[in-house]
Design a protein around this motif. Sequence first.
Motif, short mmCIF file in Angstrom:
data_model
loop_
_atom_site.label_atom_id
_atom_site.label_comp_id
_atom_site.label_asym_id
_atom_site.label_seq_id
_atom_site.Cartn_x
_atom_site.Cartn_y
_atom_site.Cartn_z
N GLN A 1 0.79 -1.22 0.00
CA GLN A 1 0.00 0.00 0.00
C GLN A 1 0.83 1.28 0.00
O GLN A 1 0.34 2.32 -0.42
CB GLN A 1 -0.95 0.02 1.21
N VAL A 2 2.08 1.21 0.47
CA VAL A 2 2.88 2.44 0.58
C VAL A 2 4.16 2.36 -0.24
O VAL A 2 4.36 3.15 -1.17
CB VAL A 2 3.21 2.75 2.07
N LEU A 3 5.03 1.44 0.11
CA LEU A 3 6.37 1.45 -0.50
C LEU A 3 6.35 1.15 -2.00
O LEU A 3 7.03 1.84 -2.77
CB LEU A 3 7.28 0.46 0.23
N VAL B 1 -0.39 7.00 -3.10
CA VAL B 1 -0.35 6.05 -2.00
C VAL B 1 -1.66 6.15 -1.24
O VAL B 1 -2.11 7.24 -0.89
CB VAL B 1 0.83 6.38 -1.05
N VAL B 2 -2.29 5.01 -1.00
CA VAL B 2 -3.49 4.94 -0.17
C VAL B 2 -3.32 3.76 0.77
O VAL B 2 -3.09 2.64 0.31
CB VAL B 2 -4.78 4.76 -1.01
N TYR B 3 -3.39 4.03 2.06
CA TYR B 3 -3.23 2.94 3.01
C TYR B 3 -4.23 3.08 4.17
O TYR B 3 -4.76 4.16 4.41
CB TYR B 3 -1.80 2.86 3.54
N ALA C 1 -4.63 9.01 2.17
CA ALA C 1 -4.22 9.15 0.77
C ALA C 1 -3.10 10.18 0.68
O ALA C 1 -3.16 11.24 1.31
CB ALA C 1 -5.40 9.58 -0.09
N VAL C 2 -2.08 9.86 -0.10
CA VAL C 2 -0.94 10.74 -0.32
C VAL C 2 -0.78 10.88 -1.83
O VAL C 2 -0.69 9.87 -2.54
CB VAL C 2 0.34 10.14 0.31
N PRO C 3 -0.75 12.11 -2.34
CA PRO C 3 -0.61 12.31 -3.79
C PRO C 3 0.65 11.65 -4.34
O PRO C 3 1.66 11.50 -3.65
CB PRO C 3 -0.55 13.83 -3.93
N LEU D 1 8.08 10.86 1.03
CA LEU D 1 7.57 10.19 2.23
C LEU D 1 8.70 9.88 3.19
O LEU D 1 9.81 9.56 2.77
CB LEU D 1 6.90 8.87 1.86
N ILE D 2 8.38 9.94 4.46
CA ILE D 2 9.28 9.45 5.50
C ILE D 2 8.52 8.33 6.20
O ILE D 2 7.43 8.55 6.74
CB ILE D 2 9.66 10.55 6.50
#
Length: 156
Positions: free
Chosen positions: A31-33, A42-44, A59-61, A66-67
């Motif tokens: 979902q992220v990496l 990214v949607v988790y 949700a992240v565009p 990302l950290i």
Amino acid sequence: MDDFYLPSADRPAHAGTPVGPGFDLRRLRAQVLGPAARGERVVYERYDWSLDRLGERVAVPARTPLIVEGVYSTHLAARPLYHHRLFCLAARETRLRRGLERDGAAAEPLWTGEWMPAEDAYAEAERPGLAADAVLSSDRQAPGDDGPRYWDTGSG
């Protein structure tokens, strides 16, 4: 990584499980990496600690830096998906103190009986500091301390 804790019904019930026994490392990668490495949105789902289940979706565009922080974030299968890897060290006493400050004294059996032994086993088995671009010591104790200490591992 706290967002990727497994609901108790999904956690392994026995000791000797692989790295990160209480965390959904596959979901982190899926979902992220993975999407982030491909430049995708990214949607988790976040773990809801009070309800012991997956909760809100985050949700992240696409292409947002990302950290990802926390123990197990640089487990072996995840390492190739990062651009940079930092590893933060802290003495056992510091880790416990910080954990109990956050979670309360009632969480001490989880910290000393489950979480810290699993973290120690991960650090010994997968040696994340050796794969890091830099290693930081986060044992700041006193006012006036000059901050985290930095070691360039030369791996990046």
